[in-house]
Scaffold this motif. Structure first.
Motif, PDB file in Angstrom:
ATOM      1  N   VAL A  99       4.040  -8.241   2.673  1.00  0.00           N
ATOM      2  CA  VAL A  99       3.747  -7.275   3.729  1.00  0.00           C
ATOM      3  C   VAL A  99       2.631  -7.847   4.586  1.00  0.00           C
ATOM      4  O   VAL A  99       1.562  -8.189   4.084  1.00  0.00           O
ATOM      5  CB  VAL A  99       3.338  -5.912   3.132  1.00  0.00           C
ATOM      6  CG1 VAL A  99       3.003  -4.927   4.245  1.00  0.00           C
ATOM      7  CG2 VAL A  99       4.439  -5.371   2.252  1.00  0.00           C
ATOM      8  N   VAL A 110       0.986   1.345   6.516  1.00  0.00           N
ATOM      9  CA  VAL A 110       1.113   0.362   5.433  1.00  0.00           C
ATOM     10  C   VAL A 110       1.509   1.071   4.140  1.00  0.00           C
ATOM     11  O   VAL A 110       2.378   0.603   3.393  1.00  0.00           O
ATOM     12  CB  VAL A 110      -0.199  -0.433   5.253  1.00  0.00           C
ATOM     13  CG1 VAL A 110      -0.104  -1.372   4.064  1.00  0.00           C
ATOM     14  CG2 VAL A 110      -0.543  -1.194   6.521  1.00  0.00           C
ATOM     15  N   ILE A 111       0.905   2.226   3.866  1.00  0.00           N
ATOM     16  CA  ILE A 111       1.228   3.003   2.671  1.00  0.00           C
ATOM     17  C   ILE A 111       2.691   3.456   2.697  1.00  0.00           C
ATOM     18  O   ILE A 111       3.386   3.421   1.678  1.00  0.00           O
ATOM     19  CB  ILE A 111       0.284   4.224   2.526  1.00  0.00           C
ATOM     20  CG1 ILE A 111      -1.146   3.748   2.332  1.00  0.00           C
ATOM     21  CG2 ILE A 111       0.715   5.135   1.391  1.00  0.00           C
ATOM     22  CD1 ILE A 111      -1.362   2.895   1.110  1.00  0.00           C
ATOM     23  N   LEU A 114       4.743   0.529   1.677  1.00  0.00           N
ATOM     24  CA  LEU A 114       4.597   0.270   0.242  1.00  0.00           C
ATOM     25  C   LEU A 114       5.345   1.318  -0.581  1.00  0.00           C
ATOM     26  O   LEU A 114       5.888   0.998  -1.648  1.00  0.00           O
ATOM     27  CB  LEU A 114       3.113   0.236  -0.135  1.00  0.00           C
ATOM     28  CG  LEU A 114       2.325  -0.960   0.411  1.00  0.00           C
ATOM     29  CD1 LEU A 114       0.851  -0.828   0.076  1.00  0.00           C
ATOM     30  CD2 LEU A 114       2.883  -2.269  -0.112  1.00  0.00           C
ATOM     31  N   GLU A 115       5.418   2.564  -0.111  1.00  0.00           N
ATOM     32  CA  GLU A 115       6.194   3.595  -0.795  1.00  0.00           C
ATOM     33  C   GLU A 115       7.687   3.263  -0.780  1.00  0.00           C
ATOM     34  O   GLU A 115       8.391   3.485  -1.759  1.00  0.00           O
ATOM     35  CB  GLU A 115       5.943   4.968  -0.162  1.00  0.00           C
ATOM     36  CG  GLU A 115       4.602   5.557  -0.505  1.00  0.00           C
ATOM     37  CD  GLU A 115       4.486   5.908  -1.980  1.00  0.00           C
ATOM     38  OE1 GLU A 115       5.474   6.356  -2.585  1.00  0.00           O
ATOM     39  OE2 GLU A 115       3.382   5.724  -2.527  1.00  0.00           O
ATOM     40  N   ILE A 117       8.949   0.256  -0.650  1.00  0.00           N
ATOM     41  CA  ILE A 117       9.101  -0.854  -1.593  1.00  0.00           C
ATOM     42  C   ILE A 117       9.100  -0.321  -3.027  1.00  0.00           C
ATOM     43  O   ILE A 117       9.887  -0.772  -3.873  1.00  0.00           O
ATOM     44  CB  ILE A 117       7.987  -1.896  -1.372  1.00  0.00           C
ATOM     45  CG1 ILE A 117       8.167  -2.575  -0.021  1.00  0.00           C
ATOM     46  CG2 ILE A 117       7.968  -2.923  -2.489  1.00  0.00           C
ATOM     47  CD1 ILE A 117       7.011  -3.454   0.398  1.00  0.00           C
ATOM     48  N   LYS A 118       8.255   0.655  -3.298  1.00  0.00           N
ATOM     49  CA  LYS A 118       8.193   1.251  -4.639  1.00  0.00           C
ATOM     50  C   LYS A 118       9.490   1.993  -4.965  1.00  0.00           C
ATOM     51  O   LYS A 118      10.001   1.891  -6.085  1.00  0.00           O
ATOM     52  CB  LYS A 118       6.997   2.206  -4.708  1.00  0.00           C
ATOM     53  CG  LYS A 118       6.792   2.835  -6.055  1.00  0.00           C
ATOM     54  CD  LYS A 118       5.581   3.744  -6.031  1.00  0.00           C
ATOM     55  CE  LYS A 118       5.396   4.455  -7.350  1.00  0.00           C
ATOM     56  NZ  LYS A 118       4.264   5.377  -7.309  1.00  0.00           N
ATOM     57  N   VAL A 125       5.439  -8.014  -4.978  1.00  0.00           N
ATOM     58  CA  VAL A 125       4.957  -7.643  -3.649  1.00  0.00           C
ATOM     59  C   VAL A 125       3.643  -8.366  -3.396  1.00  0.00           C
ATOM     60  O   VAL A 125       2.784  -8.436  -4.269  1.00  0.00           O
ATOM     61  CB  VAL A 125       4.734  -6.118  -3.549  1.00  0.00           C
ATOM     62  CG1 VAL A 125       4.237  -5.738  -2.157  1.00  0.00           C
ATOM     63  CG2 VAL A 125       6.017  -5.378  -3.874  1.00  0.00           C
ATOM     64  N   LEU A 127       0.490  -9.052  -0.264  1.00  0.00           N
ATOM     65  CA  LEU A 127      -0.107  -8.688   1.018  1.00  0.00           C
ATOM     66  C   LEU A 127      -0.657  -9.942   1.662  1.00  0.00           C
ATOM     67  O   LEU A 127      -1.428 -10.684   1.036  1.00  0.00           O
ATOM     68  CB  LEU A 127      -1.217  -7.662   0.824  1.00  0.00           C
ATOM     69  CG  LEU A 127      -0.785  -6.310   0.257  1.00  0.00           C
ATOM     70  CD1 LEU A 127      -2.007  -5.437   0.006  1.00  0.00           C
ATOM     71  CD2 LEU A 127       0.179  -5.614   1.201  1.00  0.00           C
TER      72      LEU A 127
END
Length: 134
Positions: A99, A110-111, A114-115, A117-118, A125, A127
């Motif tokens: 990312v 960004v969160i 990431l959610e 991706i989760k 993952v 950064l």
């Protein structure tokens, strides 16, 4: 006066034009190879050390300063990102993802990525940051 054609037989091949062509092609190849850069240009945040991204199958998710999300170089929405990552994850269960978020982007964006991706259950993952030169 009559023109008499040259009937000499040449036993040498002039390779100068061929060498000119080869040099021009080489220069064009070098310029084109260095001019193509994959990805979207963003202002990365700084970190003291950066990991190496040597895996060629790595998918890059870029979040631009205006909040737009790119998967490799294609602009996608969060729903499209989730669908495409699920397809890539089905083909390669150990799919690595990095990312790259612009330093000026809202942290919530960004969160959100990431959610996604989760939810797709991608465990590798990373950064991306810039290395601080001291």
């Amino acid at each position: 006066m009559r023109f008499k054609p040259d009937t000499r037989i040449y036993d040498e091949v002039n390779v100068t034009p061929l060498m000119d062509l080869a040099w021009n092609l080489l220069i064009i190849f070098i310029v084109m190879a260095t001019a193509t850069v994959q990805g979207i240009s963003v202002d990365l945040p700084k970190a003291s050390s950066s990991p190496s991204l040597a895996k060629p199958r790595t998918k890059a998710i870029t979040i631009a300063s205006n909040g737009e999300i790119y998967l490799d170089t294609v602009n996608v929405t969060l729903a499209e990102l989730e669908a495409q990552l699920a397809n890539f994850k089905a083909a390669d269960p150990t799919l690595p993802v990095v990312v790259k978020g612009d330093a000026a982007v809202q942290y919530q964006r960004v969160i959100d990525v990431l959610e996604v991706i989760k939810r797709v259950r991608i465990s590798e993952v990373g950064l991306v940051t810039q290395r601080v030169v001291k």
